[in-house]
Scaffold this active site. Structure first.
Site, PDB file in Angstrom:
ATOM      1  N   CYS A   1      10.533  26.740  -6.768  1.00  0.00           N
ATOM      2  CA  CYS A   1       9.671  26.928  -8.085  1.00  0.00           C
ATOM      3  C   CYS A   1       9.686  25.802  -9.072  1.00  0.00           C
ATOM      4  O   CYS A   1      10.607  24.696  -8.836  1.00  0.00           O
ATOM      5  CB  CYS A   1      10.746  28.139  -8.749  1.00  0.00           C
ATOM      6  SG  CYS A   1      10.351  28.335 -10.520  1.00  0.00           S
TER       7      CYS A   1
ATOM      8  N   HIS B   1      16.537  28.906  -6.491  1.00  0.00           N
ATOM      9  CA  HIS B   1      16.930  30.030  -7.060  1.00  0.00           C
ATOM     10  C   HIS B   1      15.596  31.270  -7.056  1.00  0.00           C
ATOM     11  O   HIS B   1      15.975  32.306  -7.297  1.00  0.00           O
ATOM     12  CB  HIS B   1      16.979  29.982  -8.534  1.00  0.00           C
ATOM     13  CG  HIS B   1      15.550  29.508  -9.211  1.00  0.00           C
ATOM     14  ND1 HIS B   1      15.076  28.240  -9.407  1.00  0.00           N
ATOM     15  CD2 HIS B   1      14.868  30.114 -10.054  1.00  0.00           C
ATOM     16  CE1 HIS B   1      13.985  28.207  -9.871  1.00  0.00           C
ATOM     17  NE2 HIS B   1      13.733  29.484 -10.405  1.00  0.00           N
TER      18      HIS B   1
ATOM     19  N   CYS C   1      24.878  42.718 -16.844  1.00  0.00           N
ATOM     20  CA  CYS C   1      26.110  43.124 -16.468  1.00  0.00           C
ATOM     21  C   CYS C   1      26.041  44.706 -16.812  1.00  0.00           C
ATOM     22  O   CYS C   1      27.031  45.406 -16.404  1.00  0.00           O
ATOM     23  CB  CYS C   1      27.097  42.434 -17.552  1.00  0.00           C
ATOM     24  SG  CYS C   1      26.858  42.961 -19.484  1.00  0.00           S
TER      25      CYS C   1
ATOM     26  N   CYS D   1      26.772  44.940 -21.905  1.00  0.00           N
ATOM     27  CA  CYS D   1      26.675  44.302 -23.033  1.00  0.00           C
ATOM     28  C   CYS D   1      25.485  44.966 -24.106  1.00  0.00           C
ATOM     29  O   CYS D   1      24.805  46.042 -23.499  1.00  0.00           O
ATOM     30  CB  CYS D   1      26.329  42.821 -22.966  1.00  0.00           C
ATOM     31  SG  CYS D   1      24.586  42.541 -22.402  1.00  0.00           S
TER      32      CYS D   1
ATOM     33  N   CYS E   1      22.287  44.439 -22.374  1.00  0.00           N
ATOM     34  CA  CYS E   1      21.933  45.412 -21.294  1.00  0.00           C
ATOM     35  C   CYS E   1      21.657  46.732 -21.493  1.00  0.00           C
ATOM     36  O   CYS E   1      21.030  47.655 -20.956  1.00  0.00           O
ATOM     37  CB  CYS E   1      22.997  45.107 -20.319  1.00  0.00           C
ATOM     38  SG  CYS E   1      22.908  43.606 -19.347  1.00  0.00           S
TER      39      CYS E   1
END
Length: 375
Positions: free
Chosen positions: A42, A64, A94, A97, A100
């Site tokens: 990338c 990645h 996660c 939080c 999220c």
């Protein structure tokens, strides 16, 4: 136990990557170790490898965009197991939080992208070493290695029927562009969409417009050689700003009876960002910024653009939550709704990884997929 395997190590800025024997430590709490089957290069890897305008962190293992299989899991990992097919992602989810838990955001507080961190979060140490000397991580993924360790929250479990050499491109560039259109721009069927910059992310934005059922997709780029390939991604008209003697936003407005319904900027150019906003139709036009500008970049536009009911939005990773949404994109590919094969324009073996960098430096192709490990 520690695994010894091959990895392509960058020892310094712009130095050719060197295939080395590295030691990969076992995963610690909330981590997994992944056997990387395929990775692709990338533009972000290239930028940090060149280290111009960024903190040079070397020696480092880049990479990645990848797909692989879980080899082992650390303590506390419950939703991934050995043998699962996965996509490691540079940003995480996660699921605990505020971000999220919000339907509006994918910018996890705990696992958000951190380009400066060259170690694992849990203990501040690297899982890679050569003869005891630590090798830095990149974006929590470091997929230019036969085995890598990632936080479990940055790993999306996918359908094992998916061909890993194709779906590896869903780890970064394709969702970024596609989601910029589908999730942030949200063009209706039959609308007019303009995309600034026809590299991999821009063409993914065009693919998003095609999937949304746009009637016209206008591609804007300075390179005329990109116009032919863009047709495969649904582009109906190509515009090179250099061929006009008036502002390109004015040209687009004239060609579209007042402006486009949605525009997506995929270059990081300040000028293109302003053009993307100003070429939108008043009353309902939405401009989405997906390109990453310089750190000190600033742009200005007349506030009347907003008072006339145009909207300017930003997007991060196409507004996709990696663990929740990427499995669905894999299913879209398997169902034939999302065409991934056309993004893969070259394939090389792991020993030839530097050829992938050469292709990108020359501006050739979209994504070079690298076969990291023999099946």
């Amino acid at each position: 136990k520690v695994i010894t395997c091959k990895a392509a190590v960058a020892w310094g800025p712009s130095q050719p990557l060197k295939i080395e024997e590295v030691q990969v430590a076992p995963p610690k709490a909330m981590e997994v170790r992944i056997k990387v089957h395929y990775t692709s290069l990338c533009h972000t890897d290239l930028v940090f490898w060149q280290a111009e305008g960024h903190t040079p962190i070397f020696p480092r293992i880049f990479g990645h965009e990848a797909a692989g299989v879980i080899e082992s899991v650390g303590e506390g990992v419950t939703d991934l197991k050995v043998g699962d097919c996965v996509l490691p992602v540079f940003t995480g989810e996660c699921k605990e939080c505020k971000h999220c838990k919000s339907e509006e955001s994918n910018m996890c507080d705990l696992l958000r992208i951190d380009t400066e961190r060259g170690v694992m979060m849990s203990d501040g140490n690297s899982r890679f070493s050569i003869n005891g000397k630590p090798i830095h991580h990149f974006l929590g993924t470091s997929t230019f290695s036969e085995y890598t360790v990632a936080h479990a929250g940055c790993v999306a479990k996918i359908n094992p029927k998916a061909p890993l050499d194709k779906v590896c491109v869903l780890s970064c560039g394709v969702p970024t562009g596609m989601g910029a259109t589908l999730n942030a721009g949200k063009p209706k069927k039959g609308s007019i969409v303009a995309v600034f910059g026809l590299g991999a992310v821009g063409l993914a934005a065009c693919e998003g417009a095609r999937i949304a059922g746009a009637a016209r997709i206008i591609g804007i780029d300075f390179n005329n050689e990109r116009s032919e390939r863009a047709k495969q991604f649904g582009v109906t008209e190509f515009i090179n700003p250099k061929e006009y003697d008036k502002p390109i936003q004015q040209v687009i407005a004239e060609k579209t009876d007042g402006g486009v319904d949605c525009s997506v900027e995929c270059t990081g150019s300040i000028e293109a960002m302003v053009q993307a906003l100003e070429c939108c139709h008043d009353g309902w036009g939405v401009a989405v910024l997906a390109g990453v500008p310089r750190a000190d970049a600033v742009f200005k536009t007349n506030p009347v653009n907003f008072l006339s009911e145009k909207t300017l939005k930003g997007t991060f990773f196409g507004n996709y939550k990696p663990r929740t949404d990427l499995p669905g994109l894999v299913e879209m590919y398997l169902n034939g709704e999302l065409e991934l094969d056309k993004f893969v324009t070259d394939k090389v073996s792991f020993s030839d990884i530097n050829k992938a960098f050469d292709h990108m430096l020359k501006g050739e192709g979209l994504r070079t997929v690298i076969k990291v490990i023999q099946d």
